[in-house]
Scaffold this motif. Structure first.
Motif, PDB file in Angstrom:
ATOM      1  N   HIS A   1      96.601  38.764  18.991  1.00 31.03           N
ATOM      2  CA  HIS A   1      97.490  37.614  18.814  1.00 31.03           C
ATOM      3  C   HIS A   1      96.780  36.502  18.069  1.00 31.03           C
ATOM      4  CE1 HIS A   1      95.535  35.011  21.842  1.00 31.03           C
ATOM      5  NE2 HIS A   1      95.190  36.164  22.376  1.00 31.03           N
ATOM      6  N   GLY A   2      97.532  35.496  17.751  1.00 30.66           N
ATOM      7  CA  GLY A   2      96.961  34.284  17.185  1.00 30.66           C
ATOM      8  C   GLY A   2      97.609  33.882  15.882  1.00 30.66           C
ATOM      9  N   GLU A   3      97.829  32.602  15.765  1.00 32.31           N
ATOM     10  CA  GLU A   3      98.313  31.962  14.546  1.00 32.31           C
ATOM     11  C   GLU A   3      97.394  30.778  14.290  1.00 32.31           C
ATOM     12  OE1 GLU A   3     100.951  32.853  12.612  1.00 32.31           O
ATOM     13  OE2 GLU A   3     101.309  34.599  13.907  1.00 32.31           O
ATOM     14  N   PRO A   4      97.217  30.380  13.029  1.00 28.07           N
ATOM     15  CA  PRO A   4      96.396  29.201  12.771  1.00 28.07           C
ATOM     16  C   PRO A   4      96.877  28.002  13.602  1.00 28.07           C
ATOM     17  CG  PRO A   4      96.878  30.321  10.725  1.00 28.07           C
ATOM     18  CD  PRO A   4      97.696  31.006  11.802  1.00 28.07           C
ATOM     19  N   GLY A   5      95.936  27.346  14.248  1.00 24.71           N
ATOM     20  CA  GLY A   5      96.248  26.203  15.108  1.00 24.71           C
ATOM     21  C   GLY A   5      96.355  26.557  16.578  1.00 24.71           C
ATOM     22  N   ASP A   6      96.573  27.846  16.897  1.00 24.54           N
ATOM     23  CA  ASP A   6      96.631  28.249  18.297  1.00 24.54           C
ATOM     24  C   ASP A   6      95.279  27.987  18.960  1.00 24.54           C
ATOM     25  OD1 ASP A   6      99.192  29.204  17.944  1.00 24.54           O
ATOM     26  OD2 ASP A   6      98.660  31.333  18.189  1.00 24.54           O
ATOM     27  N   LEU A   7      95.336  27.628  20.234  1.00 24.13           N
ATOM     28  CA  LEU A   7      94.112  27.498  21.015  1.00 24.13           C
ATOM     29  C   LEU A   7      93.810  28.857  21.638  1.00 24.13           C
ATOM     30  CD1 LEU A   7      94.697  24.078  22.810  1.00 24.13           C
ATOM     31  CD2 LEU A   7      93.177  24.558  20.882  1.00 24.13           C
ATOM     32  N   VAL A   8      92.584  29.340  21.446  1.00 23.00           N
ATOM     33  CA  VAL A   8      92.202  30.632  22.014  1.00 23.00           C
ATOM     34  C   VAL A   8      91.076  30.429  23.019  1.00 23.00           C
ATOM     35  CG1 VAL A   8      92.936  31.987  20.027  1.00 23.00           C
ATOM     36  CG2 VAL A   8      90.592  31.149  20.119  1.00 23.00           C
ATOM     37  N   GLN A   9      91.113  31.244  24.064  1.00 21.97           N
ATOM     38  CA  GLN A   9      90.041  31.243  25.062  1.00 21.97           C
ATOM     39  C   GLN A   9      88.910  32.107  24.514  1.00 21.97           C
ATOM     40  OE1 GLN A   9      92.755  32.168  28.605  1.00 21.97           O
ATOM     41  NE2 GLN A   9      90.894  31.324  29.541  1.00 21.97           N
ATOM     42  N   THR A  10      87.833  31.466  24.089  1.00 17.14           N
ATOM     43  CA  THR A  10      86.751  32.226  23.475  1.00 17.14           C
ATOM     44  C   THR A  10      86.016  33.128  24.457  1.00 17.14           C
ATOM     45  OG1 THR A  10      85.214  30.377  23.741  1.00 17.14           O
ATOM     46  CG2 THR A  10      86.417  30.528  21.637  1.00 17.14           C
ATOM     47  N   CYS A  11      86.143  32.855  25.754  1.00 20.62           N
ATOM     48  CA  CYS A  11      85.426  33.674  26.744  1.00 20.62           C
ATOM     49  C   CYS A  11      86.092  35.030  26.962  1.00 20.62           C
ATOM     50  CB  CYS A  11      85.307  32.930  28.066  1.00 20.62           C
ATOM     51  SG  CYS A  11      86.881  32.659  28.906  1.00 20.62           S
ATOM     52  N   VAL A  12      87.359  35.173  26.558  1.00 17.84           N
ATOM     53  CA  VAL A  12      88.071  36.440  26.764  1.00 17.84           C
ATOM     54  C   VAL A  12      88.718  36.937  25.476  1.00 17.84           C
ATOM     55  CG1 VAL A  12      88.483  36.108  29.228  1.00 17.84           C
ATOM     56  CG2 VAL A  12      90.160  35.266  27.572  1.00 17.84           C
ATOM     57  N   SER A  13      88.311  36.381  24.338  1.00 19.57           N
ATOM     58  CA  SER A  13      88.884  36.777  23.048  1.00 19.57           C
ATOM     59  C   SER A  13      87.784  37.295  22.141  1.00 19.57           C
ATOM     60  CB  SER A  13      89.565  35.580  22.365  1.00 19.57           C
ATOM     61  OG  SER A  13      90.635  35.106  23.148  1.00 19.57           O
ATOM     62  N   ALA A  14      88.109  38.355  21.393  1.00 20.81           N
ATOM     63  CA  ALA A  14      87.178  38.933  20.424  1.00 20.81           C
ATOM     64  C   ALA A  14      87.848  38.936  19.059  1.00 20.81           C
ATOM     65  CB  ALA A  14      86.800  40.350  20.840  1.00 20.81           C
ATOM     66  N   ALA A  15      87.038  39.051  18.045  1.00 20.31           N
ATOM     67  CA  ALA A  15      87.559  39.100  16.682  1.00 20.31           C
ATOM     68  C   ALA A  15      88.375  40.368  16.471  1.00 20.31           C
ATOM     69  CB  ALA A  15      86.406  39.048  15.669  1.00 20.31           C
ATOM     70  N   ALA A  16      89.570  40.201  15.900  1.00 23.62           N
ATOM     71  CA  ALA A  16      90.414  41.335  15.501  1.00 23.62           C
ATOM     72  C   ALA A  16      90.556  41.272  13.992  1.00 23.62           C
ATOM     73  CB  ALA A  16      91.777  41.248  16.199  1.00 23.62           C
ATOM     74  N   GLY A  17      89.428  41.479  13.318  1.00 23.04           N
ATOM     75  CA  GLY A  17      89.357  41.259  11.879  1.00 23.04           C
ATOM     76  C   GLY A  17      88.660  39.939  11.628  1.00 23.04           C
ATOM     77  N   PRO A  18      88.703  39.460  10.373  1.00 25.08           N
ATOM     78  CA  PRO A  18      88.058  38.175  10.084  1.00 25.08           C
ATOM     79  C   PRO A  18      88.733  37.034  10.848  1.00 25.08           C
ATOM     80  CG  PRO A  18      88.748  39.318   8.071  1.00 25.08           C
ATOM     81  CD  PRO A  18      89.304  40.084   9.223  1.00 25.08           C
ATOM     82  N   VAL A  19      87.900  36.140  11.416  1.00 21.42           N
ATOM     83  CA  VAL A  19      88.398  35.040  12.243  1.00 21.42           C
ATOM     84  C   VAL A  19      87.680  33.759  11.825  1.00 21.42           C
ATOM     85  CG1 VAL A  19      88.466  34.110  14.592  1.00 21.42           C
ATOM     86  CG2 VAL A  19      88.894  36.511  14.221  1.00 21.42           C
ATOM     87  N   GLY A  20      88.464  32.673  11.763  1.00 19.61           N
ATOM     88  CA  GLY A  20      87.868  31.362  11.534  1.00 19.61           C
ATOM     89  C   GLY A  20      88.117  30.484  12.745  1.00 19.61           C
ATOM     90  N   LEU A  21      87.058  29.861  13.252  1.00 17.82           N
ATOM     91  CA  LEU A  21      87.161  28.954  14.409  1.00 17.82           C
ATOM     92  C   LEU A  21      86.663  27.573  13.998  1.00 17.82           C
ATOM     93  CD1 LEU A  21      85.717  31.274  17.191  1.00 17.82           C
ATOM     94  CD2 LEU A  21      88.120  30.738  16.797  1.00 17.82           C
ATOM     95  N   SER A  22      87.173  26.553  14.636  1.00 10.71           N
ATOM     96  CA  SER A  22      86.776  25.191  14.274  1.00 10.71           C
ATOM     97  C   SER A  22      85.537  24.735  15.047  1.00 10.71           C
ATOM     98  CB  SER A  22      87.936  24.220  14.529  1.00 10.71           C
ATOM     99  OG  SER A  22      88.246  24.182  15.892  1.00 10.71           O
ATOM    100  N   LEU A  23      84.618  25.626  15.277  1.00  8.65           N
ATOM    101  CA  LEU A  23      83.363  25.279  15.955  1.00  8.65           C
ATOM    102  C   LEU A  23      82.266  25.055  14.939  1.00  8.65           C
ATOM    103  CD1 LEU A  23      83.376  27.923  18.847  1.00  8.65           C
ATOM    104  CD2 LEU A  23      83.834  25.487  19.027  1.00  8.65           C
TER     105      LEU A  23
END
Length: 185
Positions: free
Chosen positions: A163-185
């Motif tokens: 799942h995920g759309e740009p701007g969605d908040l994701v829980q990084t502790c239970v989420s893994a990359a499903a292809g290329p991923v950009g995070l605002s960290l």
């Protein structure tokens, strides 16, 4: 009876607050165990808990803490007190990544890119890369790791859902990359 265990007096959370509660409620007994000085509370037998609270088998009991401590507490209560223990675990069983998932993770705020496997939480990827990532997950502060997704999608390691759309908040502790991923960290 409240038993609080931590490494040292300096690491003791809510020290003053516990003292205030004990002052306000004369029936409340507190015991603080500093494992650096006294060792860990041994729950493989009932001896340590018996010494602190002889009637522990007849009381409602609540526990939270590291997984190994909770496993020992659960086994003790199942064995000697017919269960009766309520627990809060600060860990999650992960289902594992999706085959072929993973990808390049771009930490946009840190200007860093890292290849990540599809079964590794993004929080771990960030920490391994030296990225300052918010978290409280291991302390029971759920959702402290929420991070805006800039691009791509993630796999929820608990369910396998991508799942995920740009701007969605994701829980990084239970989420893994499903292809290329950009995070605002």
């Amino acid at each position: 009876m409240l038993v609080h265990s931590c490494r040292s007096r300096e690491n003791s959370l809510f020290h003053e607050e516990l003292d205030e509660l004990a002052d306000q409620f004369p029936g409340l007994r507190t015991h603080r165990r500093f494992t650096g000085e006294q060792g860990r509370l041994d729950l493989s037998t009932s001896a340590d808990i018996e010494a602190l609270c002889p009637d522990w088998r007849r009381r409602a009991a609540y526990a939270c803490g590291p997984a190994a401590f909770l496993d020992d507490a659960e086994a003790l209560f199942d064995r000697e007190a017919d269960g009766g223990l309520r627990m809060e675990r600060f860990s999650v069983d992960l289902a594992g990544g999706v085959a072929g998932a993973g990808g390049l993770v771009t930490f946009e705020g840190s200007d860093l890119e890292v290849e990540a496997d599809g079964d590794v939480p993004l929080l771990e990827v960030a920490e391994e890369a030296g990225v300052d990532a918010p978290s409280g997950c291991r302390m029971g502060i759920c959702h402290a790791c929420l991070t805006p997704l800039r691009s791509g999608q993630v796999t929820d390691l608990r369910t396998g859902e991508v799942h995920g759309e740009p701007g969605d908040l994701v829980q990084t502790c239970v989420s893994a990359a499903a292809g290329p991923v950009g995070l605002s960290l």
